[in-house]
Design a protein around this motif. Structure first.
Motif, mmCIF file in Angstrom:
data_model
loop_
_atom_site.group_PDB
_atom_site.id
_atom_site.type_symbol
_atom_site.label_atom_id
_atom_site.label_comp_id
_atom_site.label_asym_id
_atom_site.label_seq_id
_atom_site.Cartn_x
_atom_site.Cartn_y
_atom_site.Cartn_z
ATOM 1 N N ASP A 386 0.966 -1.226 -0.137
ATOM 2 C CA ASP A 386 0.057 0.096 0.032
ATOM 3 C C ASP A 386 0.759 1.176 -0.135
ATOM 4 O OD1 ASP A 386 -2.346 -1.475 0.169
ATOM 5 O OD2 ASP A 386 -2.770 -1.079 2.239
ATOM 6 N N VAL A 387 0.268 2.478 -0.530
ATOM 7 C CA VAL A 387 0.837 3.628 -0.428
ATOM 8 C C VAL A 387 -0.108 4.551 0.727
ATOM 9 C CG1 VAL A 387 1.530 5.848 -1.202
ATOM 10 C CG2 VAL A 387 2.372 3.663 -2.533
ATOM 11 N N THR A 388 0.210 5.115 1.748
ATOM 12 C CA THR A 388 -0.625 5.580 2.692
ATOM 13 C C THR A 388 -1.132 6.951 2.298
ATOM 14 O OG1 THR A 388 1.005 6.852 3.871
ATOM 15 C CG2 THR A 388 0.730 4.549 4.292
ATOM 16 N N ILE A 389 -2.110 7.438 2.970
ATOM 17 C CA ILE A 389 -2.448 8.841 2.284
ATOM 18 C C ILE A 389 -1.374 9.947 2.321
ATOM 19 C CG2 ILE A 389 -3.366 9.543 4.704
ATOM 20 C CD1 ILE A 389 -6.046 10.205 3.089
ATOM 21 N N HIS A 390 -0.369 9.919 3.022
ATOM 22 C CA HIS A 390 0.584 10.744 3.157
ATOM 23 C C HIS A 390 1.965 10.141 2.383
ATOM 24 C CE1 HIS A 390 -1.820 12.959 5.720
ATOM 25 N NE2 HIS A 390 -1.569 12.378 6.941
ATOM 26 N N GLY A 391 1.762 9.228 1.660
ATOM 27 C CA GLY A 391 2.763 8.861 0.824
ATOM 28 C C GLY A 391 3.932 7.823 0.973
ATOM 29 N N TYR A 392 3.518 7.383 2.312
ATOM 30 C CA TYR A 392 4.527 6.277 2.762
ATOM 31 C C TYR A 392 4.200 4.761 2.062
ATOM 32 C CZ TYR A 392 4.663 8.800 7.154
ATOM 33 O OH TYR A 392 5.134 10.027 8.164
ATOM 34 N N GLN A 393 5.337 4.479 1.298
ATOM 35 C CA GLN A 393 5.459 3.189 0.523
ATOM 36 C C GLN A 393 5.603 2.063 1.270
ATOM 37 O OE1 GLN A 393 7.981 4.095 -2.492
ATOM 38 N NE2 GLN A 393 7.265 6.292 -3.092
ATOM 39 N N LEU A 394 4.760 1.173 1.507
ATOM 40 C CA LEU A 394 4.813 0.028 2.402
ATOM 41 C C LEU A 394 5.040 -1.198 1.643
ATOM 42 C CD1 LEU A 394 1.811 0.575 4.632
ATOM 43 C CD2 LEU A 394 3.771 1.837 4.910
ATOM 44 N N ASP A 395 6.533 -1.400 1.569
ATOM 45 C CA ASP A 395 7.209 -2.320 0.903
ATOM 46 C C ASP A 395 7.228 -3.612 1.625
ATOM 47 O OD1 ASP A 395 7.747 -1.087 -1.517
ATOM 48 O OD2 ASP A 395 9.706 -0.403 -0.779
ATOM 49 N N ASP A 584 11.874 10.427 0.232
ATOM 50 C CA ASP A 584 11.510 11.709 -0.179
ATOM 51 C C ASP A 584 11.380 12.566 0.985
ATOM 52 O OD1 ASP A 584 11.188 10.520 -2.865
ATOM 53 O OD2 ASP A 584 9.002 10.214 -2.090
ATOM 54 N N ARG A 585 11.923 13.816 0.894
ATOM 55 C CA ARG A 585 11.548 14.750 1.981
ATOM 56 C C ARG A 585 10.210 15.249 1.582
ATOM 57 N NH1 ARG A 585 13.605 21.046 2.534
ATOM 58 N NH2 ARG A 585 12.883 21.245 4.680
ATOM 59 N N PRO A 586 9.620 15.190 2.726
ATOM 60 C CA PRO A 586 8.103 15.669 2.647
ATOM 61 C C PRO A 586 7.901 17.078 2.089
ATOM 62 C CG PRO A 586 8.371 14.329 4.789
ATOM 63 C CD PRO A 586 9.729 14.494 4.226
ATOM 64 N N ASP A 587 6.901 17.126 1.353
ATOM 65 C CA ASP A 587 6.768 18.396 0.805
ATOM 66 C C ASP A 587 5.764 19.401 1.690
ATOM 67 O OD1 ASP A 587 3.954 18.098 0.608
ATOM 68 O OD2 ASP A 587 3.990 17.525 -1.652
ATOM 69 N N LYS A 588 5.669 20.580 1.210
ATOM 70 C CA LYS A 588 4.870 21.821 2.224
ATOM 71 C C LYS A 588 3.664 21.542 2.597
ATOM 72 C CE LYS A 588 7.324 25.813 0.044
ATOM 73 N NZ LYS A 588 6.996 27.064 -0.638
ATOM 74 N N THR A 589 3.123 20.125 2.021
ATOM 75 C CA THR A 589 1.580 19.454 2.437
ATOM 76 C C THR A 589 2.007 18.550 3.236
ATOM 77 O OG1 THR A 589 1.273 18.092 0.732
ATOM 78 C CG2 THR A 589 0.674 20.494 0.470
ATOM 79 N N TYR A 590 3.217 18.034 3.576
ATOM 80 C CA TYR A 590 3.572 16.790 4.635
ATOM 81 C C TYR A 590 3.424 15.609 3.481
ATOM 82 C CZ TYR A 590 3.831 20.299 8.001
ATOM 83 O OH TYR A 590 4.399 21.475 8.784
ATOM 84 N N TYR A 591 3.569 15.651 2.482
ATOM 85 C CA TYR A 591 3.419 14.666 1.525
ATOM 86 C C TYR A 591 4.754 13.802 1.184
ATOM 87 C CZ TYR A 591 1.755 11.054 -1.567
ATOM 88 O OH TYR A 591 1.354 9.575 -2.387
ATOM 89 N N GLY A 592 4.859 12.543 1.140
ATOM 90 C CA GLY A 592 6.198 12.156 0.798
ATOM 91 C C GLY A 592 6.479 10.852 1.396
ATOM 92 N N HIS A 593 7.585 10.135 1.028
ATOM 93 C CA HIS A 593 8.017 8.820 1.411
ATOM 94 C C HIS A 593 9.376 8.924 2.194
ATOM 95 C CE1 HIS A 593 9.161 4.631 1.721
ATOM 96 N NE2 HIS A 593 10.073 4.742 0.616
ATOM 97 N N PRO A 594 9.268 9.334 3.445
ATOM 98 C CA PRO A 594 10.322 9.555 4.391
ATOM 99 C C PRO A 594 11.287 8.845 4.753
ATOM 100 C CG PRO A 594 8.379 9.884 5.557
ATOM 101 C CD PRO A 594 8.048 9.410 4.460
ATOM 102 N N SER A 595 10.766 7.585 4.969
ATOM 103 C CA SER A 595 11.640 6.573 5.677
ATOM 104 C C SER A 595 11.945 5.407 4.777
ATOM 105 C CB SER A 595 10.691 5.986 6.734
ATOM 106 O OG SER A 595 11.378 5.051 7.591
ATOM 107 N N PRO A 596 13.052 4.622 4.848
ATOM 108 C CA PRO A 596 13.196 3.622 3.970
ATOM 109 C C PRO A 596 12.120 2.146 4.482
ATOM 110 C CG PRO A 596 15.233 3.948 5.044
ATOM 111 C CD PRO A 596 14.238 4.932 5.580
ATOM 112 N N ASN A 597 11.605 2.202 5.452
ATOM 113 C CA ASN A 597 10.720 1.295 6.016
ATOM 114 C C ASN A 597 9.851 1.709 7.002
ATOM 115 O OD1 ASN A 597 12.385 0.175 8.000
ATOM 116 N ND2 ASN A 597 13.362 -1.224 6.760
ATOM 117 N N TYR A 598 9.089 0.782 7.391
ATOM 118 C CA TYR A 598 8.090 1.307 8.627
ATOM 119 C C TYR A 598 7.697 0.206 9.218
ATOM 120 C CZ TYR A 598 7.484 5.066 5.397
ATOM 121 O OH TYR A 598 7.998 6.119 4.453
ATOM 122 N N PRO A 599 8.214 0.273 10.745
ATOM 123 C CA PRO A 599 7.441 -1.042 11.443
ATOM 124 C C PRO A 599 6.151 -0.737 11.915
ATOM 125 C CG PRO A 599 8.841 0.559 12.846
ATOM 126 C CD PRO A 599 8.680 1.235 11.356
#
Length: 743
Positions: A386-395, A584-599
């Motif tokens: 999934d890609v979350t509503i703020h752009g986190y890519q959940l590999d 990605d560095r989150p943009d001005k709207t806080y959208y982006g993929h800022p972390s390599p992975n997510y626990p």
């Protein structure tokens, strides 16, 4: 004096009391430093007279704002710091003057002898009061006392509200709590006009601290050296501190090293606690239990200056949306100046706070829809790819498996059959493994590995050991790649002059960011060492536990080191590797993929409430984590145990009580933290799985482990008493009032 760890001896040093913390260290000619603090929450400084203090025998230096530079500086983009208070004090405990003396008696006498005349001003303590039109202005840069105003919307919340069949929500209050680190705040500074200043201090972001401190004194960064001795806990407290600057200023004035150690009361009255939050949160669901919107407004109390509170607001307004598909979200954040001690981060970093509200509301939605709380969660959670509503890519994401497993080990199905005053509560959590927005210039980590003449592999990193076991993990990663014993690996960090640059230990970044760098460096040193074997023996070698196997002979690392030095004019074999994540560095709207992975994680708490006293007893606790491949299971479990214990304290007993800017309970005797008797049996499980972006497939575990704790305990208490608490702590008085409808 840096943090050098050779597995497992460093742990034995701690257990035996041999580890030297800053309080145990002394330099030749060292003086004792101390700080005079404001007794008022807001006042003009009319006059300061240090004449009597300077005349006391044994006093070497007395400084005020007149003796230090005043450039605009601070650790974030909000440059509102000073070294010592100039014209006004902004909170009780604000730093007004400082003394360096030969003895503690002389120091105390001098602090007492400094004369300060104040003109008391009106003060503000709550965010709502700070935003009133007639409120006193604390900083001219924020005439409305609101240095940060966040607004974001994804989707259309108005449309989501039209689709909602059931809506629940309310106002949720997060208590200010003290980090409770065992080691006191301390520093030693030594100023040299030729070399600049060397600071021995606990900080888990020394390179960013160096930048801030250099700006404060108008120095180039290479004139500020920060050395990190072993740190006895932090949990967010030991980032960048003004007392470090004051130690440096005293050393410059005295032309001698100066050591400052805050006692516990002084630390607690000037502490930078968890940011107090008031959150208005609402979630809607359709008839089938699908979430259709989330609407949140956050009011955050920054205190008198900006430390890391803006990051807390941004995290609270965005990161919890990575657990569920809310479809439409809106968030507004108000960060306000007030006349309390500046507030900062603590483990969980805004995420745990908002999840307390979210997880509480989800249980109420489940009740309204007559659904099991686990069912409504399973229906709405994010899943792998999934890609979350703020752009986190959940590999990788095994949150569904976490829910199923925690239901199994906790006996979730007995929830409906529990006796009176007992409750089972579930909550979920997520986090990051590093965050691209910390420093826009660079995200990642560098590791240097050197084969020493003694046959040790020395790993150098810019990440910092806090006692969380990072160095043990790095030694394990390198040893696993090389196929040798971790006892042959020495990990060094904590010296801005000697070790490679690092962002530091925050945002749960050390295992993935630093670990990936160590893994890359280990691969390269492995390649070079095997090349060396081929060059010197003409044969191919294979790493083994003792060294490198060549036919029927084992070459030790010491022998390899000697061979390399002989071939390279005495130089040591050294490799350097940098890991830079594809984020990605989150943009001005806080959208982006800022972390390599997510626990991810799912927790269940079981409580028993005494209806006569309101006392909450934790009966059991179960935690299941998706943290990818577990590199050090003992260390990972320890992180979860510690996080749950810390969360129990936060939810059921801890609160830094502040009345009109004054801390009412500034001692450990008065500030209750959990002891062994408060901690129930805790069962921990990890879901098997590997993430493609972590070292050997690892993800973080340290902060995500506290994120669900407030929600899980609050939900269990709500079942036990039939009433829901929305303000932390849910201590005996609060629970008794809830249970007895006593406002």
């Amino acid at each position: 004096m840096t943090s050098n760890v050779k597995s497992p001896h460093a742990h034995m040093n701690k257990l035996s009391g041999k580890t030297k913390f800053i309080e145990d260290m002394n330099l030749p000619g060292q003086l004792i430093g101390g700080i005079l603090r404001s007794p008022h929450p807001h006042a003009n400084i009319v006059r300061i007279d240090t004449t009597k203090a300077k005349a006391i025998d044994g006093v070497v230096a007395v400084i005020t704002a007149a003796d230090v530079p005043h450039p605009p500086f601070g650790p974030t983009r909000f440059k509102d710091w000073n070294i010592l208070a100039e014209e006004r004090v902004l909170f009780i405990g604000d730093e007004v003057a400082a003394v360096a003396a030969e003895s503690k008696a002389a120091l105390e006498a001098a602090l007492e002898a400094i004369e300060v005349e104040y003109e008391v001003l009106p003060a503000i303590f709550e965010t709502e009061d700070a935003m009133l039109e007639d409120a006193p202005v604390l900083h001219s840069s924020a005439p409305d006392n609101r240095p940060m105003h966040l607004q974001l919307e994804r989707g259309d919340v108005k449309v989501g509200k039209e689709k909602a069949a059931v809506v629940r929500g309310g106002t949720y209050v997060i208590n200010p709590i003290y980090q409770g680190h065992l080691e006191p705040i301390a520093a030693i500074a030594s100023w040299s006009e030729e070399d600049g200043v060397t600071l021995w201090a606990g900080s888990h972001i020394p390179y960013l601290a160096r930048e801030t401190y250099a700006a404060a004194f108008g120095l180039p960064e290479d004139k500020v050296r920060i050395i990190i001795p072993p740190i006895g806990g932090s949990f967010g407290a030991k980032y960048v501190l003004k007392m470090h600057l004051i130690a440096c200023a005293l050393s410059k004035a005295a032309a001698r090293p100066v050591k400052i150690v805050l006692n516990r009361t002084e630390d607690m009255i000037s502490a930078h606690p968890r940011v107090p939050l008031k959150m208005e949160v609402e979630i809607g669901a359709d008839e089938e239990g699908r979430f259709v919107y989330k609407d949140a407004t956050v009011y955050a109390n920054a205190g008198a200056r900006i430390y890391w509170s803006p990051n807390i607001v941004a995290t609270a307004c965005t990161r919890p949306d990575g657990v569920y598909h809310f479809q439409n979200v809106r968030a507004e954040g108000h960060l306000c100046y007030t006349n309390i001690s500046p507030t900062t981060c603590m483990r969980g970093f805004g995420n745990a706070e908002m999840l307390f509200a979210v997880e509480s509301i989800i249980d109420e939605l489940a009740e309204a829809l007559e659904m099991d709380p686990s069912e409504i969660r399973m229906k709405n959670i994010v899943r792998e790819k999934d890609v979350t509503i703020h752009g986190y890519q959940l590999d990788s994401c095994k949150l569904d498996q976490c829910i199923e497993k925690v239901k199994e080990i906790s006996g979730w199905e007995r929830k409906k059959d529990l006796p009176p005053n007992r409750g089972l509560g579930m909550a979920l959590g997520n986090h990051v493994s590093g965050f691209r927005g910390i420093d826009p210039r660079f995200e990642g980590s560098t590791a240097v590995i050197t084969l020493s003449s003694a046959g040790e592999l020395i790993v150098q990193t810019g990440e910092i050991e806090l006692g969380q076991g990072m160095t043990q993990t790095y030694a394990t990663i390198a040893a696993k790649e090389l196929g040798i014993s971790a006892d042959q690996i020495l990990v060094k960090s904590g010296d801005t002059e000697r070790n490679p640059f690092g962002i530091g230990t925050l945002a749960s970044r050390s295992t993935v960011m630093g670990g990936n760098a160590v893994h890359l460096a280990a691969k390269e040193v492995k390649r070079k060492m095997l090349e060396l074997v081929k060059e010197t023996t003409g044969e191919d070698g294979v790493f083994c536990y003792e060294g490198i196997q060549v036919n029927d002979r084992v070459l030790t690392l010491e022998e390899l080191a000697a061979s390399y030095r002989g071939l390279h004019a005495g130089d040591q074999l050294t490799v350097r590797a940098t890991y830079s994540p594809d984020t990605d560095r989150p943009d001005k709207t806080y959208y982006g993929h800022p972390s390599p992975n997510y626990p991810f994680t799912a927790h269940v708490a079981e409580v028993e409430v005494d209806p006569d006293t309101g006392r909450v007893k934790l009966v059991g606790y179960w935690a299941v984590h998706d943290s990818g491949t577990i590199i050090n299971e003992v260390g990972a479990k320890s992180q979860v145990y510690g996080a749950v214990a810390q969360g129990i304290g936060w939810v059921t007993m801890e609160e830094l009580k502040v009345k009109e800017g004054r801390v009412q309970n500034p001692t450990i005797m008065d500030y209750r933290m959990p002891g062994a008797a408060d901690i129930p049996p805790i069962e921990i499980a990890f879901i098997d799985g590997s993430d493609p972006h972590g070292p050997f497939g690892a993800k973080s575990v340290g902060e995500v482990a506290i994120d669900p704790v407030p929600g899980a305990i609050a939900n269990a208490i709500a079942q036990a008493i039939g009433k829901r608490g929305r303000a932390l702590p849910l201590n005996p008085e609060a629970v008794w009032r809830l249970a007895n409808d006593y406002e």
